[in-house]
Design a protein around this motif. Structure first.
Motif, PDB file in Angstrom:
ATOM      1  N   LEU A 150       5.494  -7.642   9.235  1.00  0.00           N
ATOM      2  CA  LEU A 150       5.221  -8.249   7.935  1.00  0.00           C
ATOM      3  C   LEU A 150       5.055  -7.143   6.908  1.00  0.00           C
ATOM      4  CD1 LEU A 150       1.977  -7.955   6.966  1.00  0.00           C
ATOM      5  CD2 LEU A 150       1.667  -9.655   8.749  1.00  0.00           C
ATOM      6  N   SER A 151       5.271  -7.493   5.652  1.00  0.00           N
ATOM      7  CA  SER A 151       5.134  -6.495   4.588  1.00  0.00           C
ATOM      8  C   SER A 151       4.260  -7.018   3.469  1.00  0.00           C
ATOM      9  CB  SER A 151       6.509  -6.108   4.027  1.00  0.00           C
ATOM     10  OG  SER A 151       7.074  -7.173   3.283  1.00  0.00           O
ATOM     11  N   VAL A 152       3.595  -6.080   2.802  1.00  0.00           N
ATOM     12  CA  VAL A 152       2.832  -6.354   1.588  1.00  0.00           C
ATOM     13  C   VAL A 152       3.440  -5.488   0.494  1.00  0.00           C
ATOM     14  CG1 VAL A 152       0.584  -6.268   0.462  1.00  0.00           C
ATOM     15  CG2 VAL A 152       0.744  -6.862   2.896  1.00  0.00           C
ATOM     16  N   ALA A 153       3.830  -6.107  -0.626  1.00  0.00           N
ATOM     17  CA  ALA A 153       4.550  -5.397  -1.682  1.00  0.00           C
ATOM     18  C   ALA A 153       3.907  -5.630  -3.036  1.00  0.00           C
ATOM     19  CB  ALA A 153       6.013  -5.851  -1.710  1.00  0.00           C
ATOM     20  N   ALA A 154       4.105  -4.659  -3.939  1.00  0.00           N
ATOM     21  CA  ALA A 154       3.559  -4.753  -5.291  1.00  0.00           C
ATOM     22  C   ALA A 154       4.528  -4.114  -6.276  1.00  0.00           C
ATOM     23  CB  ALA A 154       2.193  -4.074  -5.362  1.00  0.00           C
ATOM     24  N   PRO A 155       4.469  -4.520  -7.555  1.00  0.00           N
ATOM     25  CA  PRO A 155       5.422  -4.025  -8.562  1.00  0.00           C
ATOM     26  C   PRO A 155       5.055  -2.672  -9.149  1.00  0.00           C
ATOM     27  CG  PRO A 155       3.979  -5.653  -9.540  1.00  0.00           C
ATOM     28  CD  PRO A 155       3.614  -5.594  -8.086  1.00  0.00           C
ATOM     29  N   VAL A 156       6.093  -1.928  -9.527  1.00  0.00           N
ATOM     30  CA  VAL A 156       5.963  -0.660 -10.242  1.00  0.00           C
ATOM     31  C   VAL A 156       6.554  -0.867 -11.631  1.00  0.00           C
ATOM     32  CG1 VAL A 156       6.733   1.741 -10.354  1.00  0.00           C
ATOM     33  CG2 VAL A 156       6.082   0.724  -8.151  1.00  0.00           C
ATOM     34  N   PRO A 174      -5.195  -4.333  -1.559  1.00  0.00           N
ATOM     35  CA  PRO A 174      -5.764  -3.380  -2.518  1.00  0.00           C
ATOM     36  C   PRO A 174      -5.095  -2.014  -2.482  1.00  0.00           C
ATOM     37  CG  PRO A 174      -7.503  -4.595  -1.399  1.00  0.00           C
ATOM     38  CD  PRO A 174      -6.236  -4.919  -0.679  1.00  0.00           C
ATOM     39  N   ALA A 175      -4.796  -1.504  -1.288  1.00  0.00           N
ATOM     40  CA  ALA A 175      -4.191  -0.175  -1.190  1.00  0.00           C
ATOM     41  C   ALA A 175      -2.773  -0.170  -1.752  1.00  0.00           C
ATOM     42  CB  ALA A 175      -4.174   0.283   0.269  1.00  0.00           C
ATOM     43  N   VAL A 176      -2.006  -1.211  -1.458  1.00  0.00           N
ATOM     44  CA  VAL A 176      -0.626  -1.274  -1.955  1.00  0.00           C
ATOM     45  C   VAL A 176      -0.615  -1.411  -3.471  1.00  0.00           C
ATOM     46  CG1 VAL A 176       1.537  -2.577  -1.893  1.00  0.00           C
ATOM     47  CG2 VAL A 176       0.232  -2.238   0.213  1.00  0.00           C
ATOM     48  N   ARG A 177      -1.471  -2.266  -4.005  1.00  0.00           N
ATOM     49  CA  ARG A 177      -1.508  -2.439  -5.460  1.00  0.00           C
ATOM     50  C   ARG A 177      -1.998  -1.170  -6.166  1.00  0.00           C
ATOM     51  NH1 ARG A 177      -4.032  -7.905  -7.560  1.00  0.00           N
ATOM     52  NH2 ARG A 177      -2.811  -7.247  -9.371  1.00  0.00           N
ATOM     53  N   ALA A 178      -2.956  -0.468  -5.547  1.00  0.00           N
ATOM     54  CA  ALA A 178      -3.445   0.777  -6.147  1.00  0.00           C
ATOM     55  C   ALA A 178      -2.341   1.826  -6.194  1.00  0.00           C
ATOM     56  CB  ALA A 178      -4.643   1.296  -5.364  1.00  0.00           C
ATOM     57  N   ALA A 179      -1.557   1.928  -5.115  1.00  0.00           N
ATOM     58  CA  ALA A 179      -0.449   2.885  -5.097  1.00  0.00           C
ATOM     59  C   ALA A 179       0.588   2.523  -6.151  1.00  0.00           C
ATOM     60  CB  ALA A 179       0.187   2.919  -3.709  1.00  0.00           C
ATOM     61  N   ALA A 180       0.898   1.246  -6.273  1.00  0.00           N
ATOM     62  CA  ALA A 180       1.878   0.808  -7.266  1.00  0.00           C
ATOM     63  C   ALA A 180       1.386   1.102  -8.681  1.00  0.00           C
ATOM     64  CB  ALA A 180       2.160  -0.680  -7.098  1.00  0.00           C
ATOM     65  N   ARG A 181       0.101   0.888  -8.940  1.00  0.00           N
ATOM     66  CA  ARG A 181      -0.440   1.183 -10.273  1.00  0.00           C
ATOM     67  C   ARG A 181      -0.410   2.683 -10.547  1.00  0.00           C
ATOM     68  NH1 ARG A 181      -4.354  -2.859  -8.925  1.00  0.00           N
ATOM     69  NH2 ARG A 181      -5.832  -1.218  -8.315  1.00  0.00           N
ATOM     70  N   GLY A 182      -0.664   3.482  -9.513  1.00  0.00           N
ATOM     71  CA  GLY A 182      -0.612   4.928  -9.699  1.00  0.00           C
ATOM     72  C   GLY A 182       0.777   5.400 -10.092  1.00  0.00           C
ATOM     73  N   GLY A 212       4.388   6.091 -17.151  1.00  0.00           N
ATOM     74  CA  GLY A 212       4.005   5.825 -18.524  1.00  0.00           C
ATOM     75  C   GLY A 212       3.606   4.399 -18.818  1.00  0.00           C
ATOM     76  N   ALA A 213       3.441   3.576 -17.777  1.00  0.00           N
ATOM     77  CA  ALA A 213       3.067   2.184 -18.004  1.00  0.00           C
ATOM     78  C   ALA A 213       1.682   2.098 -18.624  1.00  0.00           C
ATOM     79  CB  ALA A 213       3.106   1.411 -16.694  1.00  0.00           C
ATOM     80  N   PRO A 214       1.472   1.155 -19.544  1.00  0.00           N
ATOM     81  CA  PRO A 214       0.138   0.985 -20.127  1.00  0.00           C
ATOM     82  C   PRO A 214      -0.851   0.491 -19.092  1.00  0.00           C
ATOM     83  CG  PRO A 214       1.582  -0.811 -20.798  1.00  0.00           C
ATOM     84  CD  PRO A 214       2.442   0.193 -20.089  1.00  0.00           C
ATOM     85  N   ARG A 215      -2.108   0.942 -19.194  1.00  0.00           N
ATOM     86  CA  ARG A 215      -3.132   0.479 -18.261  1.00  0.00           C
ATOM     87  C   ARG A 215      -3.573  -0.930 -18.620  1.00  0.00           C
ATOM     88  NH1 ARG A 215      -5.228   5.093 -19.884  1.00  0.00           N
ATOM     89  NH2 ARG A 215      -7.030   4.069 -20.802  1.00  0.00           N
ATOM     90  N   PRO A 216      -3.824  -1.766 -17.630  1.00  0.00           N
ATOM     91  CA  PRO A 216      -4.407  -3.077 -17.926  1.00  0.00           C
ATOM     92  C   PRO A 216      -5.751  -2.921 -18.642  1.00  0.00           C
ATOM     93  CG  PRO A 216      -3.650  -2.985 -15.656  1.00  0.00           C
ATOM     94  CD  PRO A 216      -3.562  -1.585 -16.199  1.00  0.00           C
ATOM     95  N   SER A 217      -6.066  -3.866 -19.459  1.00  0.00           N
ATOM     96  CA  SER A 217      -7.314  -3.807 -20.225  1.00  0.00           C
ATOM     97  C   SER A 217      -8.505  -3.622 -19.303  1.00  0.00           C
ATOM     98  CB  SER A 217      -7.492  -5.094 -21.042  1.00  0.00           C
ATOM     99  OG  SER A 217      -8.717  -5.063 -21.726  1.00  0.00           O
ATOM    100  N   GLY A 218      -9.334  -2.609 -19.633  1.00  0.00           N
ATOM    101  CA  GLY A 218     -10.549  -2.394 -18.855  1.00  0.00           C
ATOM    102  C   GLY A 218     -10.373  -1.508 -17.646  1.00  0.00           C
ATOM    103  N   GLU A 219      -9.136  -1.127 -17.324  1.00  0.00           N
ATOM    104  CA  GLU A 219      -8.942  -0.277 -16.142  1.00  0.00           C
ATOM    105  C   GLU A 219      -9.363   1.145 -16.475  1.00  0.00           C
ATOM    106  OE1 GLU A 219      -5.198   1.611 -13.836  1.00  0.00           O
ATOM    107  OE2 GLU A 219      -5.214  -0.585 -13.953  1.00  0.00           O
TER     108      GLU A 219
END
Length: 260
Positions: free
Chosen positions: A202-208, A235-243, A249-256
């Motif tokens: 199985l896989s867990v994926a998140a957007p870049v 959480p780990a996959v989403r954190a890597a994708a946000r990094g 150069g993606a804008p940070r979500p509000s409050g991050e």
């Protein structure tokens, strides 16, 4: 080959047919095999293949068989989702691999398929069918579902128009179900694909995202399906994708909070 009686193949068509004859399953072809798979006369194949060898697009091994040359890899690395994306992503992919010691992947969307542009895998990781440069139908993969969920409507409709290839009994084969899954991915911010390519994984994926806040790639971790709660990996996959997104150069979500 994409030729018709109304438009005979050009020289460029013939060259691309030769290059397209190579696959992951058939990376090495004799002259006669290359001729047959490209649908070209033997004399034409011999002439064009010779020119491609001289330019470094093909190489010949000690038996005389042809393989794809490194020059094509150099050219391919200049693609929009090539070196820059991979270099930005690698530190985060490596961190995700160290946290899981399973398969970590980076992919982009190409029409109805995903193309894997990077992969890290450990010796004990669960078996997967993917490879760098390989393709899979977008609807059947976690990264593909993430990319489709954020793709333009016309790209989604092209996939939904099918057919939707099935690999296992768990593969999404219904356009209605796929629409629901894509809506869930947009709402949740990640995808979980359980046993859709192989039942054992199985896989867990998140957007870049890039500087325009557009989704340009997706990352995933592929783990054994048995005994794994995929929600613990989110959480780990989403954190890597946000990094990776922040590096692009993606804008940070509000409050991050800032990482520096």
């Amino acid at each position: 080959m994409r030729h018709s009686a109304q438009r005979p193949p050009s020289v460029v068509d013939r060259v691309l047919d030769l290059l397209g004859a190579f696959t992951a399953e058939r990376p090495r072809l004799t002259l006669s095999e290359l001729s047959r798979r490209a649908g070209l006369p033997l004399s034409t194949t011999h002439r064009l293949a010779g020119e491609l060898v001289r330019r470094g697009a093909l190489v010949r091994d000690e038996t005389g068989a042809f393989r794809v040359g490194l020059w094509l890899w150099e050219v391919a690395s200049l693609a929009p989702h090539g070196a820059e994306l991979r270099e930005s992503a690698m530190p985060f992919l490596e961190d995700l691999y160290e946290a899981t010691h399973q398969n970590v992947q980076l992919a982009v969307l190409d029409k109805t398929e995903v193309v894997f542009v990077e992969r890290i895998s450990g010796r004990g990781a669960v078996n997967v069918l993917t490879r760098v440069g390989g393709r899979l139908p977008a609807h059947a993969t976690g990264v593909g579902q993430v990319l489709l969920a954020h793709a333009p409507a016309e790209a989604q409709e092209e996939v939904l128009a099918g057919p939707l290839k099935t690999f296992t009994p768990k593969t999404i084969g219904s356009p209605t179900r796929l629409r629901r899954v894509l809506a869930d991915v947009r709402r949740d911010g990640y995808a979980i694909s359980d046993g859709q390519i192989e039942l054992i994984a199985l896989s867990v994926a998140a957007p870049v995202r890039d500087a325009a806040d557009d989704v340009v790639a997706a990352i995933s971790v592929v783990v054994p399906a048995a005994g794994t709660d995929p929600r613990t990996l989110v959480p780990a996959v989403r954190a890597a994708a946000r990094g990776i997104s922040r590096v692009l150069g993606a804008p940070r979500p509000s409050g991050e909070p800032r990482l520096d």
